[in-house]
Design a protein around this motif. Structure first.
Motif, PDB file in Angstrom:
ATOM      1  N   LEU A  81       0.832  -1.212   0.000  1.00  0.00           N
ATOM      2  CA  LEU A  81       0.000   0.000   0.000  1.00  0.00           C
ATOM      3  C   LEU A  81       0.862   1.257   0.000  1.00  0.00           C
ATOM      4  CD1 LEU A  81      -3.000  -0.687   2.421  1.00  0.00           C
ATOM      5  CD2 LEU A  81      -3.099  -0.214  -0.014  1.00  0.00           C
ATOM      6  N   TYR A  82       1.926   1.214   0.757  1.00  0.00           N
ATOM      7  CA  TYR A  82       2.849   2.360   0.801  1.00  0.00           C
ATOM      8  C   TYR A  82       3.335   2.711  -0.598  1.00  0.00           C
ATOM      9  CZ  TYR A  82       7.363   4.703   1.274  1.00  0.00           C
ATOM     10  OH  TYR A  82       8.420   5.565   1.119  1.00  0.00           O
ATOM     11  N   ALA A  83       3.629   1.684  -1.399  1.00  0.00           N
ATOM     12  CA  ALA A  83       4.122   1.929  -2.756  1.00  0.00           C
ATOM     13  C   ALA A  83       3.005   2.339  -3.709  1.00  0.00           C
ATOM     14  CB  ALA A  83       4.822   0.673  -3.278  1.00  0.00           C
ATOM     15  N   GLU A  84       1.865   1.692  -3.647  1.00  0.00           N
ATOM     16  CA  GLU A  84       0.830   1.918  -4.648  1.00  0.00           C
ATOM     17  C   GLU A  84      -0.013   3.153  -4.374  1.00  0.00           C
ATOM     18  OE1 GLU A  84      -1.380  -1.474  -5.826  1.00  0.00           O
ATOM     19  OE2 GLU A  84       0.317  -2.859  -5.610  1.00  0.00           O
ATOM     20  N   LEU A  85      -0.131   3.541  -3.103  1.00  0.00           N
ATOM     21  CA  LEU A  85      -0.900   4.753  -2.808  1.00  0.00           C
ATOM     22  C   LEU A  85      -0.153   6.026  -3.185  1.00  0.00           C
ATOM     23  CD1 LEU A  85      -2.583   3.882   0.614  1.00  0.00           C
ATOM     24  CD2 LEU A  85      -3.679   4.093  -1.613  1.00  0.00           C
ATOM     25  N   GLU A  86       1.115   5.894  -3.530  1.00  0.00           N
ATOM     26  CA  GLU A  86       1.872   7.054  -3.988  1.00  0.00           C
ATOM     27  C   GLU A  86       1.285   7.620  -5.271  1.00  0.00           C
ATOM     28  OE1 GLU A  86       4.425   8.725  -2.614  1.00  0.00           O
ATOM     29  OE2 GLU A  86       4.227   7.483  -0.826  1.00  0.00           O
ATOM     30  N   THR A  87       0.570   6.811  -6.028  1.00  0.00           N
ATOM     31  CA  THR A  87      -0.023   7.297  -7.283  1.00  0.00           C
ATOM     32  C   THR A  87      -1.136   8.308  -7.047  1.00  0.00           C
ATOM     33  OG1 THR A  87      -1.598   5.442  -7.301  1.00  0.00           O
ATOM     34  CG2 THR A  87       0.509   5.112  -8.417  1.00  0.00           C
ATOM     35  N   LEU A  88      -1.621   8.383  -5.802  1.00  0.00           N
ATOM     36  CA  LEU A  88      -2.711   9.320  -5.499  1.00  0.00           C
ATOM     37  C   LEU A  88      -2.220  10.636  -4.937  1.00  0.00           C
ATOM     38  CD1 LEU A  88      -5.357   6.907  -3.919  1.00  0.00           C
ATOM     39  CD2 LEU A  88      -5.151   7.652  -6.286  1.00  0.00           C
ATOM     40  N   ARG A  89      -0.912  10.850  -4.942  1.00  0.00           N
ATOM     41  CA  ARG A  89      -0.407  12.139  -4.465  1.00  0.00           C
ATOM     42  C   ARG A  89      -1.064  13.269  -5.235  1.00  0.00           C
ATOM     43  NH1 ARG A  89       1.885  11.725   0.484  1.00  0.00           N
ATOM     44  NH2 ARG A  89       3.403  10.018   0.568  1.00  0.00           N
ATOM     45  N   PRO A  90      -1.370  14.428  -4.606  1.00  0.00           N
ATOM     46  CA  PRO A  90      -0.977  14.856  -3.255  1.00  0.00           C
ATOM     47  C   PRO A  90      -1.846  14.318  -2.119  1.00  0.00           C
ATOM     48  CG  PRO A  90      -2.222  16.589  -4.301  1.00  0.00           C
ATOM     49  CD  PRO A  90      -2.101  15.486  -5.312  1.00  0.00           C
ATOM     50  N   LEU A  91      -2.756  13.363  -2.406  1.00  0.00           N
ATOM     51  CA  LEU A  91      -3.542  12.777  -1.330  1.00  0.00           C
ATOM     52  C   LEU A  91      -2.609  12.059  -0.362  1.00  0.00           C
ATOM     53  CD1 LEU A  91      -6.625  12.478  -0.667  1.00  0.00           C
ATOM     54  CD2 LEU A  91      -6.448  10.166  -1.601  1.00  0.00           C
ATOM     55  N   ARG A  92      -2.737  12.346   0.929  1.00  0.00           N
ATOM     56  CA  ARG A  92      -1.851  11.766   1.932  1.00  0.00           C
ATOM     57  C   ARG A  92      -2.615  10.745   2.760  1.00  0.00           C
ATOM     58  NH1 ARG A  92       1.008  16.467   5.190  1.00  0.00           N
ATOM     59  NH2 ARG A  92       2.297  14.670   5.815  1.00  0.00           N
ATOM     60  N   PHE A  93      -1.896   9.773   3.269  1.00  0.00           N
ATOM     61  CA  PHE A  93      -2.515   8.670   3.982  1.00  0.00           C
ATOM     62  C   PHE A  93      -1.619   8.235   5.117  1.00  0.00           C
ATOM     63  CE2 PHE A  93       0.155   7.157   0.608  1.00  0.00           C
ATOM     64  CZ  PHE A  93       0.908   6.162   1.205  1.00  0.00           C
ATOM     65  N   SER A  94      -2.144   7.417   5.989  1.00  0.00           N
ATOM     66  CA  SER A  94      -1.361   6.828   7.077  1.00  0.00           C
ATOM     67  C   SER A  94      -1.863   5.408   7.317  1.00  0.00           C
ATOM     68  CB  SER A  94      -1.479   7.663   8.345  1.00  0.00           C
ATOM     69  OG  SER A  94      -2.834   7.772   8.751  1.00  0.00           O
ATOM     70  N   ILE A  95      -0.920   4.524   7.692  1.00  0.00           N
ATOM     71  CA  ILE A  95      -1.220   3.106   7.841  1.00  0.00           C
ATOM     72  C   ILE A  95      -0.703   2.614   9.188  1.00  0.00           C
ATOM     73  CG2 ILE A  95      -0.879   0.786   6.894  1.00  0.00           C
ATOM     74  CD1 ILE A  95      -0.365   2.085   4.182  1.00  0.00           C
ATOM     75  N   GLY A  96      -1.545   1.890   9.901  1.00  0.00           N
ATOM     76  CA  GLY A  96      -1.150   1.246  11.147  1.00  0.00           C
ATOM     77  C   GLY A  96      -1.378  -0.251  11.079  1.00  0.00           C
ATOM     78  N   VAL A  97      -0.388  -1.026  11.556  1.00  0.00           N
ATOM     79  CA  VAL A  97      -0.480  -2.488  11.492  1.00  0.00           C
ATOM     80  C   VAL A  97      -0.259  -3.068  12.883  1.00  0.00           C
ATOM     81  CG1 VAL A  97       0.414  -4.596  10.445  1.00  0.00           C
ATOM     82  CG2 VAL A  97       0.423  -2.465   9.140  1.00  0.00           C
ATOM     83  N   SER A  98      -1.136  -3.981  13.270  1.00  0.00           N
ATOM     84  CA  SER A  98      -1.006  -4.663  14.555  1.00  0.00           C
ATOM     85  C   SER A  98      -1.407  -6.120  14.370  1.00  0.00           C
ATOM     86  CB  SER A  98      -1.885  -3.995  15.619  1.00  0.00           C
ATOM     87  OG  SER A  98      -1.709  -4.619  16.876  1.00  0.00           O
ATOM     88  N   ALA A  99      -1.250  -6.891  15.448  1.00  0.00           N
ATOM     89  CA  ALA A  99      -1.638  -8.301  15.412  1.00  0.00           C
ATOM     90  C   ALA A  99      -1.987  -8.744  16.820  1.00  0.00           C
ATOM     91  CB  ALA A  99      -0.526  -9.159  14.830  1.00  0.00           C
ATOM     92  N   GLY A 100      -2.888  -9.710  16.909  1.00  0.00           N
ATOM     93  CA  GLY A 100      -3.285 -10.219  18.206  1.00  0.00           C
ATOM     94  C   GLY A 100      -4.524 -11.077  18.103  1.00  0.00           C
ATOM     95  N   THR A 101      -4.967 -11.585  19.240  1.00  0.00           N
ATOM     96  CA  THR A 101      -6.166 -12.415  19.293  1.00  0.00           C
ATOM     97  C   THR A 101      -7.393 -11.527  19.447  1.00  0.00           C
ATOM     98  OG1 THR A 101      -4.940 -14.245  20.279  1.00  0.00           O
ATOM     99  CG2 THR A 101      -7.336 -14.273  20.498  1.00  0.00           C
TER     100      THR A 101
END
Length: 561
Positions: free
Chosen positions: A433-453
């Motif tokens: 996503l970090y690489a492919e969402l670059e095509t939507l610049r100047p739209l900015r985004f943020s991504i958070g990743v976690s894991a658990g039960t």
């Protein structure tokens, strides 16, 4: 050896040509090309075939009647000169003309309204549909009336007046009229298929009219009941002295009657068998197409019997299957194919289970200002482009988009469909996503990743619920997404996600720890490895300030900004 192989293709080709001709004669106009010109062609074809068919049926019945009368009245002797000499030609001609005039006028009177409606290409009313379905019975009645008029004119005037002649000729006319009527019924039933099919496009065949039983009864009357009655009548007449005894070595009248029955039975059997097998063959072909999954075939409902109800039932079944597939496709698009499949397997109810999953939360930065600055349709277009990329990347890594939240998306890896490495799948999806969402610049985004039960299952009320995931990992991923706004890559992952996936460890670097709001212990932070080499790309002070502003996340639902 070559001769038989040559004949078989020739015979096969002849049969194929006959089948194609038959299909042409009774073909139903293509709905995509249906119009006045097409229907006028079908109507002209019907008129020609109906006139020829009815004329041939009556001529055959007339020949059989004359021959049988001559044989019965002469004791088995048959001669053309005797038939001409014994008949009163002027009266016979008048009787034929009167019968054809009355019967023909009645046939035209009954057919004209149906053909007029057909050519106009307008929807049929219920009364018109019923009248079109009754056309075979109406033409059978017209044939009976034709012979009745001939008998009424010829018998009182053309005969000598003896009781025997009245009985013989009256019985002969009655049997001939019945035979002609039944044949007309079978013939018109087949020729009227195009009209019936188009009439029933605009309505529903509620019950059987002129069913299979009536057709079989017509065949039985013509080629079983009438010949047997004739044989009985001949023998009774001879016993009573009303008819001359047979003068030949064989009983010529009964033999000829049996021959007529055999030859006529072939005609009727072909008509009846085709009227039954044609709809069944089309239904079988439709079933094969349906099983192959290629199309959703729609049959022309042209039969007014139980077979027509079967044709209509097949169409209703196909329509139901198409509607079910459409609903299922829409259901999958709304909730995801994994959730749809799970719902179909488990049925209604609050089903769920604990599962270890990877969680990815992606958010658009500055969406509020974007909505204030741009037109709604422009914002919607941008969001669709954003979500299209998110959906494609998540699907590529076997994830499930749990929900679209206005300007954000929550993706789960490991539920409802299990994956080998849920945390690794979420981390790899974040990098893509970090690489492919670059095509939507100047739209900015943020991504958070976690894991658990988490608990993954249906949440809501009995009348309305949805599949979702509940757990700390969901809240943590949303808070990491907020914190990622201060990182140049806009991507942050938790230590729990990193510890759960060895394959992704080389692609991420640690940038320290931070106590997120609502948590008692610090959360280890990781970002994409390409960003960790430049310390100026992240600021712990900015991360702390952002963390203080993070709104609470409950059940994966964000507060309004």
């Amino acid at each position: 050896m070559a001769r038989p192989s040559t004949r078989r293709p020739g015979l096969s080709g002849a049969l194929s040509a006959v089948m194609h001709l038959d299909d042409y004669l009774i073909g139903v106009p293509d709905p995509s090309q249906d119009g006045p010109d097409s229907r006028r062609h079908v109507a002209n074809r019907f008129i020609i075939l109906a006139v020829l068919g009815l004329a041939i049926s009556n001529i055959i019945a007339a020949i059989e009647t004359v021959v049988m009368i001559q044989l019965v009245m002469t004791g088995g002797e048959l001669s053309v000169s005797g038939m001409i000499a014994d008949s009163n030609l002027p009266v016979l001609i008048v009787a034929v003309v009167a019968a054809l005039a009355v019967g023909g006028a009645l046939s035209v009177y009954l057919l004209y309204p149906q053909l007029t409606w057909f050519v106009k290409a307008v929807p049929a009313t219920p009364a018109q549909r019923r009248s079109i379905q009754l056309m075979p019975l109406q033409q059978a009645g017209s044939a009976l009336l034709t012979w009745a008029v001939g008998a009424i004119v010829y018998i009182p005037i053309g005969l000598g007046g003896s009781a025997v002649e009245f009985v013989v000729f009256g019985s002969a006319f009655l049997m001939a009229g019945t035979s002609a009527g039944c044949l007309s019924y079978l013939f018109v039933e087949r020729m009227s298929r195009p009209l019936v099919a188009i009439a029933l496009r605009d309505g529903v065949l509620g019950r059987a009219i002129l069913g299979v039983r009536e057709r079989l009864l017509a065949v039985w009357i013509v080629f079983c009941a009438i010949p047997l009655f004739g044989i009985i009548a001949i023998n009774v007449g001879r016993l009573a002295g009303w008819l001359p005894d047979n003068r030949m070595l064989i009983d010529t009248p009964t033999v000829v009657l049996a021959i007529f029955c055999l030859l006529g039975g072939i005609r009727a059997t072909v008509l009846v068998s085709r009227s039954i097998t044609d709809p069944l063959r089309e239904i079988r072909t439709g079933m094969e197409q349906l099983q192959a999954g290629q199309v959703h075939p729609v049959l022309d409902v042209y039969d007014s019997s139980e077979l027509g109800i079967l044709q209509q039932g097949f169409n209703d079944m196909v329509a139901g299957l198409a509607e079910r597939e459409q609903i299922r496709e829409l259901f999958e698009r709304h909730v995801g194919d994994g959730v749809a499949r799970l719902a179909l397997e488990q049925g209604a109810g609050f089903h769920g289970e604990n599962a270890f999953v990877g969680v990815l939360f992606v958010d658009i930065q500055g969406s509020t200002k974007l909505a204030e600055r741009e037109k709604p349709e422009t914002v919607a277009t941008l969001l669709n482009s954003f979500f299209a990329i998110v959906a494609e990347v998540v699907d590529r890594h076997d994830g499930f988009i749990n929900k679209f939240e206005g300007d954000a998306a929550l993706a789960i890896f490991g539920a409802p469909s299990a994956v080998d490495d849920p945390a690794g799948a979420a981390l790899a999806a974040a990098r893509d996503l970090y690489a492919e969402l670059e095509t939507l610049r100047p739209l900015r985004f943020s991504i958070g990743v976690s894991a658990g039960t988490v608990f993954a299952g249906n949440i809501g009320a009995v009348t309305r619920y949805e599949y979702t995931v509940v757990g700390d990992a969901v809240n943590e991923s949303a808070r990491l997404s907020e914190a990622a706004k201060s990182v140049r890559s806009h991507v942050l992952a938790s230590g729990a996600a990193m510890d759960a996936s060895e394959d992704e460890s080389s692609q991420w670097n640690s940038i320290g720890s931070l106590v997120l709001r609502g948590r008692a212990v610090p959360t280890k932070l990781y970002t994409i490895a390409t960003d960790a080499a430049d310390p100026s790309w992240w600021s712990l002070k900015s991360l702390v300030g952002t963390a203080i502003k993070i709104p609470g996340m409950m059940l994966g639902v964000r507060e309004q900004r």
